[in-house]
Design an enzyme around this catalytic site. Sequence first.
Site, PDB file in Angstrom:
ATOM      1  N   TYR A 106      21.701 -66.298  95.728  1.00 40.68           N
ATOM      2  CA  TYR A 106      23.151 -66.114  96.150  1.00 40.68           C
ATOM      3  C   TYR A 106      23.355 -67.507  96.697  1.00 40.68           C
ATOM      4  CZ  TYR A 106      27.166 -65.783  98.567  1.00 40.68           C
ATOM      5  OH  TYR A 106      28.552 -66.234  99.509  1.00 40.68           O
TER       6      TYR A 106
ATOM      7  N   ASP B 107      17.782 -74.843  97.724  1.00 43.24           N
ATOM      8  CA  ASP B 107      19.200 -74.080  98.537  1.00 43.24           C
ATOM      9  C   ASP B 107      18.840 -73.553  99.775  1.00 43.24           C
ATOM     10  OD1 ASP B 107      21.458 -72.746 100.063  1.00 43.24           O
ATOM     11  OD2 ASP B 107      21.943 -71.779  97.655  1.00 43.24           O
TER      12      ASP B 107
ATOM     13  N   LYS C  30      24.662 -72.312 106.997  1.00 43.80           N
ATOM     14  CA  LYS C  30      23.889 -71.694 108.843  1.00 43.80           C
ATOM     15  C   LYS C  30      23.869 -72.218 110.358  1.00 43.80           C
ATOM     16  CE  LYS C  30      23.748 -67.953 105.894  1.00 43.80           C
ATOM     17  NZ  LYS C  30      23.735 -67.953 104.059  1.00 43.80           N
TER      18      LYS C  30
HETATM   19  C1  PLP Z   1      24.607 -67.728 103.352  1.00 40.31           C
HETATM   20  C2  PLP Z   1      24.496 -68.627 102.033  1.00 40.31           C
HETATM   21  C3  PLP Z   1      25.185 -69.448 101.425  1.00 40.31           C
HETATM   22  C4  PLP Z   1      26.705 -69.408 101.471  1.00 40.31           C
HETATM   23  O1  PLP Z   1      27.259 -69.845 103.072  1.00 40.31           O
HETATM   24  P1  PLP Z   1      28.617 -69.970 103.082  1.00 40.31           P
HETATM   25  O2  PLP Z   1      28.418 -70.644 105.128  1.00 40.31           O
HETATM   26  O3  PLP Z   1      28.178 -68.334 103.739  1.00 40.31           O
HETATM   27  O4  PLP Z   1      29.427 -70.581 102.092  1.00 40.31           O
HETATM   28  C5  PLP Z   1      24.185 -70.375 100.320  1.00 40.31           C
HETATM   29  N1  PLP Z   1      23.185 -69.954 100.141  1.00 40.31           N
HETATM   30  C6  PLP Z   1      22.299 -69.048 100.315  1.00 40.31           C
HETATM   31  C7  PLP Z   1      20.641 -69.448 100.171  1.00 40.31           C
HETATM   32  C8  PLP Z   1      22.654 -68.595 101.403  1.00 40.31           C
HETATM   33  O5  PLP Z   1      22.173 -67.242 101.770  1.00 40.31           O
END
Ligand code: PLP
Length: 434
Positions: free
Chosen positions: A143, A238, A266
Amino acid sequence: MTTKSSEFFQRSKYTIPGGVNSPVRAFKSVGSNPLFISHGKGSHITDIDDKTYIDYVGSWGPLILGHAYPPVIQALEEQLHKGISFGAPTTLECELTEQVRKMMPSIDMLRLVNSGTEATMSAIRLARAYTNKDTIIKFAGCYHGHAESFLVQAGSGVMTLGLPDSPGVPKDFTKHTLVAPYNDIEAVRSLLENNQDKVAAIIIEPIAGNMGMILPKPNFLQQLRSLCDQHGCLLIFDEVMTGFRVSPGGASELFHVDPDLITLGKVIGGGLPVGAYGGREDIMSLIAPLGNVYQAGTLSGNPLATTAGLTTLKILSQPQTFSQLTQKTTWIVNELKDLFEKASVPHQVNMAGAMFGFFLGVDSVYDFTTASKLNKDLFTNLFHALLQEGVYIAPSPFEALFMSLSHTDEDLEHTKQAFAKALPIALDAIHKSS
Ligand SMILES: *Cc1c(COP(=O)(O)O)cnc(C)c1O
């Protein structure tokens, strides 16, 4: 049973689609109603019906120090009185970005944004501009936020709700997104060979956390690095979830692989909305106003969010912080393995730093397909039995669990006992229904 939470959930459904502002929160996949949280302190959260739980969600990752962690609250209180946002540069942004650079040496420069979604979306735009190519490769089950290009086989939220892709995303966008199975280097190699000179970037969660927690196979990330070099495309880690979570320098530090770009979110905001993308100076220099790749944000780098982030990162960069976090996670992970083993439940339990996860009903999980074979009913039963025992984990088997610095030995012992009570109940319920 009517609870205040269920009443508020009904009420919220009139004004908020599905009653929630992010889909997995709705508890749909575990067939019940979400808890409305009134407050949190340390490792605990309390719902509006006055029930308290040991929390392993931590706001889905940001709260690595725990809820209302005193130094963070104090810093925020001081900043509150000085002003919330100016839309002009502040010293805080300079300090936060310097702190990130110290912790993640492969980042020369970074740009602060407001969410992980914004970070990955902007990183891809930048990678496309830098390479002058359009295609990206992602991995099934990873994701990367909800931007158009990424909503292809996109992990937990989508996986939990069983939606293949999202309506509203033009095929013209996703035709530039190629998907490989996680941990499958040969699949990546052939995608690159079949799309010579078209691929701008490979984006990956270097430790997957949105299809349950899955570790990369030995050398997989190194092999990706060399494939990117061979084919002239950028490697984007990411690390929105793994950054400052699996080690102070994230997964790139853990596996000694330097990506070209890193996306963050995060933990970097310490519970307030922050994201960031950063990397090599020659790439980052293309961003406006230095270059002409446009990206902006009214509240980007705002003083409150940067204060929470900076305070959090400073604490995380003290050596004892991560050794404590890792110790706590290791302890509970070993207890869980032991418990599942003794109950003869097929399982895989993974951890790195302050992140962990378990799969039940399967014993070899390395990608989206193998993760999908887990026993969903067993998880659902376990989830509810754990709530009864005062332990709150994410309401989906495809989410990771997060340890915080505030979890005490007592919390961990309680968690172990809770799992030990909940597992037989969960197994029993399965046998009765089958
Ligand atoms: C949570 C997450 C996102 C998205 O971040 P948001 O602050 O919810 O937009 C993107 N990449 C990874 C790996 C994530 O865990």
